[in-house]
Structure formats: structure tokens, C-alpha cells
Motif scaffolding. Structure first.
Motif, PDB file in Angstrom:
ATOM      1  N   PRO A  48       0.836  -1.215   0.000  1.00  0.00           N
ATOM      2  CA  PRO A  48       0.000   0.000   0.000  1.00  0.00           C
ATOM      3  C   PRO A  48       0.868   1.261   0.000  1.00  0.00           C
ATOM      4  O   PRO A  48       1.992   1.229   0.510  1.00  0.00           O
ATOM      5  CB  PRO A  48      -0.767  -0.104   1.320  1.00  0.00           C
ATOM      6  CG  PRO A  48       0.118  -0.911   2.209  1.00  0.00           C
ATOM      7  CD  PRO A  48       0.881  -1.858   1.324  1.00  0.00           C
ATOM      8  N   LEU A 131      -1.224   9.857   3.935  1.00  0.00           N
ATOM      9  CA  LEU A 131      -1.091  10.060   2.493  1.00  0.00           C
ATOM     10  C   LEU A 131      -0.464  11.432   2.228  1.00  0.00           C
ATOM     11  O   LEU A 131       0.464  11.571   1.429  1.00  0.00           O
ATOM     12  CB  LEU A 131      -2.488   9.945   1.856  1.00  0.00           C
ATOM     13  CG  LEU A 131      -2.575   9.937   0.359  1.00  0.00           C
ATOM     14  CD1 LEU A 131      -1.745   8.824  -0.244  1.00  0.00           C
ATOM     15  CD2 LEU A 131      -4.032   9.768  -0.086  1.00  0.00           C
ATOM     16  N   LEU A 149      -3.702   8.851  -9.352  1.00  0.00           N
ATOM     17  CA  LEU A 149      -5.028   9.108  -8.791  1.00  0.00           C
ATOM     18  C   LEU A 149      -5.667  10.350  -9.408  1.00  0.00           C
ATOM     19  O   LEU A 149      -6.744  10.763  -9.021  1.00  0.00           O
ATOM     20  CB  LEU A 149      -4.959   9.259  -7.275  1.00  0.00           C
ATOM     21  CG  LEU A 149      -4.513   8.011  -6.517  1.00  0.00           C
ATOM     22  CD1 LEU A 149      -4.490   8.280  -5.035  1.00  0.00           C
ATOM     23  CD2 LEU A 149      -5.430   6.839  -6.811  1.00  0.00           C
ATOM     24  N   LEU A 170      -9.642   8.852  -1.231  1.00  0.00           N
ATOM     25  CA  LEU A 170      -9.499   7.642  -0.420  1.00  0.00           C
ATOM     26  C   LEU A 170     -10.816   6.858  -0.379  1.00  0.00           C
ATOM     27  O   LEU A 170     -10.823   5.632  -0.452  1.00  0.00           O
ATOM     28  CB  LEU A 170      -9.059   7.994   1.001  1.00  0.00           C
ATOM     29  CG  LEU A 170      -7.577   8.273   1.156  1.00  0.00           C
ATOM     30  CD1 LEU A 170      -7.270   8.900   2.507  1.00  0.00           C
ATOM     31  CD2 LEU A 170      -6.764   6.994   0.997  1.00  0.00           C
ATOM     32  N   ASN A 173     -11.137   5.017  -3.735  1.00  0.00           N
ATOM     33  CA  ASN A 173     -10.074   4.118  -4.187  1.00  0.00           C
ATOM     34  C   ASN A 173      -9.534   3.137  -3.156  1.00  0.00           C
ATOM     35  O   ASN A 173      -8.797   2.217  -3.512  1.00  0.00           O
ATOM     36  CB  ASN A 173      -8.889   4.944  -4.720  1.00  0.00           C
ATOM     37  CG  ASN A 173      -9.267   5.666  -5.989  1.00  0.00           C
ATOM     38  OD1 ASN A 173      -9.379   5.053  -7.036  1.00  0.00           O
ATOM     39  ND2 ASN A 173      -9.520   6.961  -5.881  1.00  0.00           N
ATOM     40  N   SER A 174      -9.850   3.351  -1.867  1.00  0.00           N
ATOM     41  CA  SER A 174      -9.159   2.486  -0.903  1.00  0.00           C
ATOM     42  C   SER A 174      -9.873   1.158  -0.704  1.00  0.00           C
ATOM     43  O   SER A 174     -11.057   1.010  -0.998  1.00  0.00           O
ATOM     44  CB  SER A 174      -8.969   3.213   0.426  1.00  0.00           C
ATOM     45  OG  SER A 174     -10.212   3.521   0.958  1.00  0.00           O
ATOM     46  N   ARG A 189      -8.273   0.801   6.276  1.00  0.00           N
ATOM     47  CA  ARG A 189      -8.342   1.054   4.834  1.00  0.00           C
ATOM     48  C   ARG A 189      -6.929   1.231   4.296  1.00  0.00           C
ATOM     49  O   ARG A 189      -6.063   1.803   4.976  1.00  0.00           O
ATOM     50  CB  ARG A 189      -9.146   2.323   4.548  1.00  0.00           C
ATOM     51  CG  ARG A 189     -10.627   2.112   4.775  1.00  0.00           C
ATOM     52  CD  ARG A 189     -11.454   3.202   4.139  1.00  0.00           C
ATOM     53  NE  ARG A 189     -11.160   4.513   4.674  1.00  0.00           N
ATOM     54  CZ  ARG A 189     -11.562   5.638   4.101  1.00  0.00           C
ATOM     55  NH1 ARG A 189     -12.247   5.611   2.973  1.00  0.00           N
ATOM     56  NH2 ARG A 189     -11.267   6.796   4.631  1.00  0.00           N
ATOM     57  N   LEU A 191      -4.573   2.151   0.630  1.00  0.00           N
ATOM     58  CA  LEU A 191      -4.597   2.664  -0.747  1.00  0.00           C
ATOM     59  C   LEU A 191      -3.525   1.955  -1.566  1.00  0.00           C
ATOM     60  O   LEU A 191      -2.340   1.958  -1.187  1.00  0.00           O
ATOM     61  CB  LEU A 191      -4.345   4.174  -0.736  1.00  0.00           C
ATOM     62  CG  LEU A 191      -4.401   4.836  -2.105  1.00  0.00           C
ATOM     63  CD1 LEU A 191      -5.800   4.760  -2.697  1.00  0.00           C
ATOM     64  CD2 LEU A 191      -3.969   6.294  -2.018  1.00  0.00           C
ATOM     65  N   TYR A 192      -3.950   1.320  -2.650  1.00  0.00           N
ATOM     66  CA  TYR A 192      -3.054   0.566  -3.540  1.00  0.00           C
ATOM     67  C   TYR A 192      -3.210   1.152  -4.936  1.00  0.00           C
ATOM     68  O   TYR A 192      -4.342   1.212  -5.453  1.00  0.00           O
ATOM     69  CB  TYR A 192      -3.448  -0.916  -3.549  1.00  0.00           C
ATOM     70  CG  TYR A 192      -3.339  -1.571  -2.196  1.00  0.00           C
ATOM     71  CD1 TYR A 192      -2.206  -2.279  -1.832  1.00  0.00           C
ATOM     72  CD2 TYR A 192      -4.373  -1.481  -1.269  1.00  0.00           C
ATOM     73  CE1 TYR A 192      -2.091  -2.879  -0.579  1.00  0.00           C
ATOM     74  CE2 TYR A 192      -4.277  -2.070  -0.019  1.00  0.00           C
ATOM     75  CZ  TYR A 192      -3.134  -2.769   0.318  1.00  0.00           C
ATOM     76  OH  TYR A 192      -3.031  -3.354   1.559  1.00  0.00           O
ATOM     77  N   SER A 196      -6.319  -0.437  -7.284  1.00  0.00           N
ATOM     78  CA  SER A 196      -7.482   0.465  -7.244  1.00  0.00           C
ATOM     79  C   SER A 196      -7.998   0.760  -8.654  1.00  0.00           C
ATOM     80  O   SER A 196      -9.061   1.369  -8.811  1.00  0.00           O
ATOM     81  CB  SER A 196      -7.136   1.764  -6.517  1.00  0.00           C
ATOM     82  OG  SER A 196      -6.283   2.528  -7.319  1.00  0.00           O
TER      83      SER A 196
END
Ligand SMILES: C[S@@+](CC[C@H](N)C(=O)[O-])C[C@H]1O[C@@H](n2cnc3c(N)ncnc32)[C@H](O)[C@@H]1O
Length: 503
Positions: A48, A131, A149, A170, A173-174, A189, A191-192, A196
Motif C-alpha cells: 500500500p 497520504l 489518482l 481515499l 479508491n481504498s 483502509r 490505498l493501492y 485500485s
């Protein structure tokens, strides 16, 4: 460059990519298969870019490893000695290179307003903060995140507006994750960036696992042909269409139009079907399931047998009454739960999502009894029947490799073994019949293993896979014993026959 390195490079260059990034009006960017992919094959694996608490439910987490923390006398056991804010498991988590980075530590230390007393607020914003802090920590990664993103910003955007924007990114997409080692709720959660990009379908063709260090692996759950779309299910496959679609609308901002959502009877899974109040024989399904509000007066529902039409508000009223009935049930008594399910089966399809949730609770109660000393045969049989019922629905909505199916297949082997052993002990079946019933249990265990062995070793399902392997070994031994017994019985019978003939 060494020979080894050269060949590695050549093979990675000549190997076709498992996926390609494409774009459409409907999905935005999404992934398609770059080659024919077999079920169980890895499509992608990644770490992540940020991970933190998701739904905040009065839980405390170690900021370094994100394990849930137990509070003793409402007090945290250990906090970071540098910032005196971040809760941690202990000195070991403080020493290792965890998720509580020096930048995060510094921001807590520098900011007078941030104190241990405001921990609930800090937990709430930890993921967007992590982030945001990448900006100073890893410029290249930050630029990649910006690109991937498609973050929009201009020079005069305030930090708080920008953070707001990050929160939106987030949300969409998370991935929802479990705390390491836990089987319960998805409280974190992550985020990748690559994963995503996978588009959603309520009947996915991938299976995703996440290990204790939050490394995510996307496996093909079914064979995927080159150029086919790669899908992941963003929501729960055991909800009704209206509920899944609402979840996607509210959380991911799109209207799902997949094959399950489009079909009034959800590909035969009947997760939203009501028993027809008129003919009592057919099932009532939404005639225009893609309408945003299928439970409104002008939405039509129709019986698949007598064709009687009903307004959506009638279905909503039935659901509301049923939810109130379910809320009244206190959840502790098996008999009450069985009675409630029987009663609701008069008004719903047995697979209705409300009934399925109750059946999963009942299954947990049966499992407890079956694993205990001397369980009743009746309960063992009921557990087996319930497993089969849930598995049938899962086969429709989670075809191929699925975590839930792996668990269900594992669960099914225990009642099968117990029933075979009991029947043999009561001389109701021969050793041969016992061996054939044990073989059936072995088939379920092997199918369960094929799915559970993809799970990370330290996850609850990984532990289950380990247990399944041991049980399969024991089961094979029992089958061999039963077959040897049968053979020796047959040999002694034939000896007796020969001796009789001689006399
Ligand atoms: C996790 S992102 C996927 C990446 C996104 N397509 C992009 O270009 O950044 C989720 C978003 O993709 C789109 N999407 C994914 N699956 C979809 C589907 N089945 N139907 C319509 N839109 C979908 C929606 O806009 C959704 O909010």
C-alpha cells in the motif's frame, strides 16, 4: 551484469503482462487481461502507499503495526516515547520501521494542539494524514500518486481543502482491510495504486488477499481470457441488489449495471426475492432492478409463477417489518433462531439476504455444538444441510476461488466425518460405505484447501488451511484403515465360505 540477471531481464521482457490499463467512458480507467490467465494465477501483487484506520468504532490501534489494542482500566498500555501521542503495542513496535514514520511522529510532537486526549480525532484523520505526509517523505511516490489518482490541485488551494480532496480520493479508491490476525470487521483502509484501477462487478473474476504487512495480492478466481475485463467486487456478494447498488452509489459514486444487478432474480440466487403473497408458490422479483429506488410505489415487482404485480412500497413494508422482527431476536437461543428462520421462510425466498444473514448466525451456533462433546446427530445433520444451502448461493455469486466458499467447504467436512463414524459405530453402514463417505469429506477438504492455501500463512484463513492439511492427512489414514477393514472382512468371509464348502 551477471548471466542470472540477464536471463531474468529477458524473461521479464518476453513474458506477456498479466494486465493492461485501458479507458472507457463508462468505467474510466480499468484493467484488462494482458494474456489468458488461469484460475489461481497471480495478476498483481503490491504494497500500500498508505494504510490506516477506516471505520472508527472506539477501537485503538497500534500506529506502527495497526493491530487492535486492548485498553486496561481505560488506559493505553504504551505510547510512542518521542511524540507521546501515538499508541503502540510496546517498545518493539517503536523500534521497528513501522507505519508510524518519523514525519508522522514529528507532526504530533510539533503540534501543541495534538495530544493523547484527542486520540479519537487523530485516528479519524490518520489515513489522509499519512497520504499527505508522503509529499515530504517520498517525492517520487507523491508525484506518482498525483498522476495515478489524477489529483487535481492549484497553487491557491488551502491545505484543508486539499485534505478534503484526499479524503474523497481515499473513499473511492481504498480497500477495506482487517486488522492483522483478526477475523472480524474490516476496520482499516489501504490505498493501492494498481489494484485500485480494477473495475467493479458484483460477480467478480478475482480473489484478493492481504497479509499482515498489508501486501495485497490479486488472484484470478476464474480463468480470464486475454482482453477480458478484470473485476473485483467492491461490496458484499451476499446482499440484495438494491442494497449492493446503494452501497456502491453512496461509497463509490456509480450505478452498477452488472449481470447480477440487471437480473430480477439475481442469476437465480434470489437474494432479494419475496415469496408471492398470492400464489405462495412463485417468487417476486424487481421488474426494473436498475431503478435507483426499487422500493418506491411506482417500481414494479412481479411473481415468476402467477405473474401478479406488486408495488415496490409493499416489498419495503415487508422488509421493514422483518428487520424489526430480527432486531427483537436476542441472538442467544438456537431454538428461537430456528423458529424465526422457519417463520420468515413463509414470506421470503430461502436465499433472501436477510435470511442468509440469520442462517450464517445459526451455522455458527451449530458449529459450536458440533465441535463440543457428544453432539446430537440431528444437529450434525442440520449443520451439514445449512452449509450446503449457503454454498449453493455462493457458487452462483462467487464462482471459482472464494474465501467464503473455502471456509464453507472446510466446515462441511466435519459433519460428514462425524456422521460417517456414527453410522459405522451403530453398524448402519459397512467399512466400504464409511470409506466412501469419508472420501466425500476428503473431496470437500481438498476443494477448501485449493482456495485457503492462497491465503497468507498468518491470516485466520491461513491457519485454517494448516488445520485442513492436518485433517486431510488424518482423514486419508482413516480411509485407508476403513478400506483395510473391508478387505480383511471380505477375506475372512471368503475363507468361511471355502471352509463351509470343504465340510
Ligand atoms: C476504485 S476506482 C477505479 C478506477 C477508476 N476507474 C479511475 O479511472 O480512476 C472506482 C471508480 O471506477 C468507476 N467504476 C468502477 N467499476 C465500475 C462499474 N462497474 N460501473 C461503472 N463505473 C465503475 C467508478 O467511477 C468508481 O467510482
Amino acid at each position: 551484469m551477471s548471466v542470472k540477471e540477464t536471463s531474468k531481464n529477458i524473461s521479464s521482457v518476453s513474458k506477456p503482462q498479466t494486465y493492461k490499463l485501458v479507458h472507457s467512458e463508462k468505467f474510466g480507467r480499468y484493467l484488462i487481461a494482458g494474456k489468458n490467465i488461469k484460475a489461481g494465477e497471480v495478476i498483481l501483487r503490491e504494497k500500500p502507499v498508505a494504510v490506516g484506520p477506516g471505520v472508527f468504532d472506539n477501537d485503538y490501534f497500534c500506529f506502527a503495526c495497526l493491530k487492535l489494542l486492548i485498553k486496561v482500566n481505560k488506559e493505553l498500555q504504551y505510547v510512542c516515547t518521542k511524540c507521546c501521542v501515538a499508541p503502540l503495542c510496546g517498545p518493539d513496535c517503536e523500534k521497528k520501521d513501522g507505519l508510524h514514520t518519523p514525519e508522522e511522529c514529528q507532526i504530533f510532537k510539533d503540534n501543541q494542539k495534538i495530544s493523547k486526549d484527542k486520540l479519537y480525532d487523530i485516528i479519524g484523520i490518520l489515513l489522509p494524514l499519512r497520504l499527505f505526509l508522503l509529499k515530504d517523505r517520498d517525492q517520487d511516490l507523491w508525484e506518482k500518486i498525483f498522476r495515478d489518482l489524477q489529483l487535481v490541485t492549484n497553487d491557491d488551494i488551502s491545505t484543508s481543502d486539499f485534505l478534503q480532496h484526499l479524503c474523497g480520493i481515499l473513499d473511492v479508491n481504498s480497500f477495506e482491510l482487517r486488522s492483522p490476525g483478526r477475523l472480524d470487521a474490516l476496520v482499516l483502509r489501504g490505498l493501492y495504486l494498481e489494484a485500485s484501477l480494477i473495475a467493479h462487478d458484483c460477480r467478480a473474476n478475482t480473489h484478493i488477499t492481504v497479509d499482515d504487512h498489508f501486501q495485497l495480492t490479486v488472484y484470478a478466481s476464474l480463468p480470464i481470457n486475454e482482453n477480458d475485463i478484470i473485476y473485483f467486487n467492491y461490496t458484499s456478494s451476499l446482499l440484495g441488489s438494491a442494497e449492493r447498488r446503494e452501497h456502491l452509489r453512496e461509497g463509490k459514486y456509480f450505478e452498477c449495471e452488472c449481470s447480477v444487478c440487471k437480473d430480477p432474480y439475481e442469476l437465480g440466487s434470489h437474494l432479494s426475492s419475496i415469496r408471492c403473497p398470492r400464489c405462495k408458490d412463485g417468487y417476486v422479483g424487481a421488474q426494473n432492478p436498475l431503478k435507483a429506488k426499487p422500493y418506491e410505489r411506482d417500481s414494479k415487482w412481479q411473481c415468476d409463477k402467477c405473474r401478479k404485480m406488486y408495488g415496490g412500497y409493499l416489498i419495503r413494508a415487508t422488509l421493514n417489518i422483518t428487520r424489526a422482527l430480527i432486531d427483537d431476536y436476542d441472538g442467544s437461543n438456537v431454538k428461537d433462531l430456528e423458529f424465526l428462520i422457519k417463520k420468515l421462510t413463509l414470506s421470503f425466498h430461502p436465499n433472501h439476504y436477510l435470511l442468509l444473514a440469520l442462517k450464517q448466525k445459526l451455522l455458527a451456533a451449530y458449529r459450536k455444538q458440533v465441535a463440543g462433546p457428544n453432539p446430537q446427530k440431528k444437529i450434525i445433520q442440520k449443520m451439514l444441510d445449512l452449509c450446503k444451502e449457503v454454498l449453493q448461493v455462493l457458487e452462483l455469486v462467487e464462482p471459482g476461488i472464494s474465501r467464503l466458499k473455502g471456509i464453507m467447504l472446510y466446515e462441511m467436512h466435519l459433519p460428514l466425518v462425524l456422521l460417517a463414524n456414527r453410522a459405522y459405530a451403530a453398524r448402519e453402514i459397512s467399512p466400504m460405505e464409511m470409506s466412501s463417505q469419508l472420501r466425500e469429506a476428503g473431496t470437500h477438504l481438498r476443494k477448501a484447501l485449493a482456495m485457503l492455501l492462497l491465503e497468507p500463512i498468518n491470516s485466520p484463513e491461513g491457519h485454517l488451511a494448516k488445520r485442513a492439511l492436518q485433517e486431510l492427512k488424518m482423514l486419508n489414514q482413516n480411509i485407508a484403515d476403513a478400506e483395510a477393514l473391508q478387505q480383511s472382512q471380505e477375506e475372512s468371509k471368503s475363507r468361511l465360505r471355502k471352509e463351509k464348502k470343504k465340510k
